[in-house]
Design an enzyme around this catalytic site. Structure first.
Site, PDB file in Angstrom:
ATOM      1  N   HIS A  12       0.761  -1.232   0.049  1.00  0.00           N
ATOM      2  CA  HIS A  12       0.115   0.143  -0.179  1.00  0.00           C
ATOM      3  C   HIS A  12       0.916   1.326  -0.175  1.00  0.00           C
ATOM      4  CE1 HIS A  12       0.847   0.952   4.240  1.00  0.00           C
ATOM      5  NE2 HIS A  12       0.662  -0.543   4.450  1.00  0.00           N
ATOM      6  N   HIS A 153       0.159  -5.268   2.548  1.00  0.00           N
ATOM      7  CA  HIS A 153       1.245  -4.891   3.458  1.00  0.00           C
ATOM      8  C   HIS A 153       2.604  -5.473   3.288  1.00  0.00           C
ATOM      9  CE1 HIS A 153      -2.789  -3.190   5.048  1.00  0.00           C
ATOM     10  NE2 HIS A 153      -3.242  -4.514   5.013  1.00  0.00           N
TER      11      HIS A 153
END
Length: 207
Positions: A12, A153
């Site tokens: 992200h 992530h």
């Protein structure tokens, strides 16, 4: 003939907690304006590729990144809670230094052996490995022979890459992963993968 599935793993975009060096985990921290610009740069890079599906962690920083990437393709993003970052429990919102000062020996033990050490009110890395492995296996099964973007992530992508390559995941932090970096794995069925690209951020460099 083995059917190949290509997965584009994207960390992200940057958040305020990333910029401040704070552990985020399951804390639902949104993208910063810089993080949105980073995601748009990668979206432009991927805009001419044929992408068959988009998946994301259900945390907002990954969801928003995935939405920006899917927009040029008019794609639907599917959210998987199994792709969430490690649950850092009581360590969330703290910096590395603050964790070391407050949790001393436990912190040292976790960095040496994260697979088996439980974070207070959080997870062990093995729990993350188990849920991420299930998520990736499901994606490969549903999209055999296709190209899929997965927004997730840093810890999750390290786990997926490490598991695919058979690495000792107690050392997963030795894999550097920058915000909005692109990592590509080509799966030849669920048991074999080739790492084609890792932590590439050329889309963020000035032209």
């Amino acid at each position: 003939m083995t059917v190949k599935t290509r997965i584009y793993l994207v960390r992200h975009g940057e958040t305020a907690w990333n910029a401040g060096g704070k552990f985020q985990g399951h804390s639902d921290i949104p993208l910063s304006e810089r993080g949105r610009k980073q995601a748009k740069a990668l979206a432009e890079r991927l805009s001419n590729l044929k992408i068959d599906a988009f998946y994301s962690s259900d945390l907002s920083r990954a969801r928003e990144t995935a939405g920006i990437l899917a927009e040029p393709h008019r794609g639907t993003v599917y959210y998987l809670p199994e792709l969430r970052e490690i649950n850092f429990g009581r360590w969330e919102g703290l910096t590395f230094k603050e964790i070391a000062e407050a949790y001393g020996e436990l912190s040292t033990r976790w960095w040496a052996s994260p697979l088996t050490i439980q974070i207070p009110a959080g997870e062990s890395l093995q729990q993350v490995v188990d849920r991420c492995t299930r998520a990736v296996a499901g994606i490969i099964t549903r999209h055999a022979g296709e190209t899929v973007v997965v927004a997730a992530h840093g810890g999750v992508i390290r786990v997926i890459v490490g598991a695919a390559l058979g690495l000792d995941l107690n050392h997963f932090w030795q894999l550097r992963l920058d915000n909005v970096s692109l990592t590509v794995l080509e799966y030849h069925g669920p048991e074999k993968a080739i790492l084609e690209l890792f932590n590439d951020t050329c889309h963020l460099h000035e032209k």
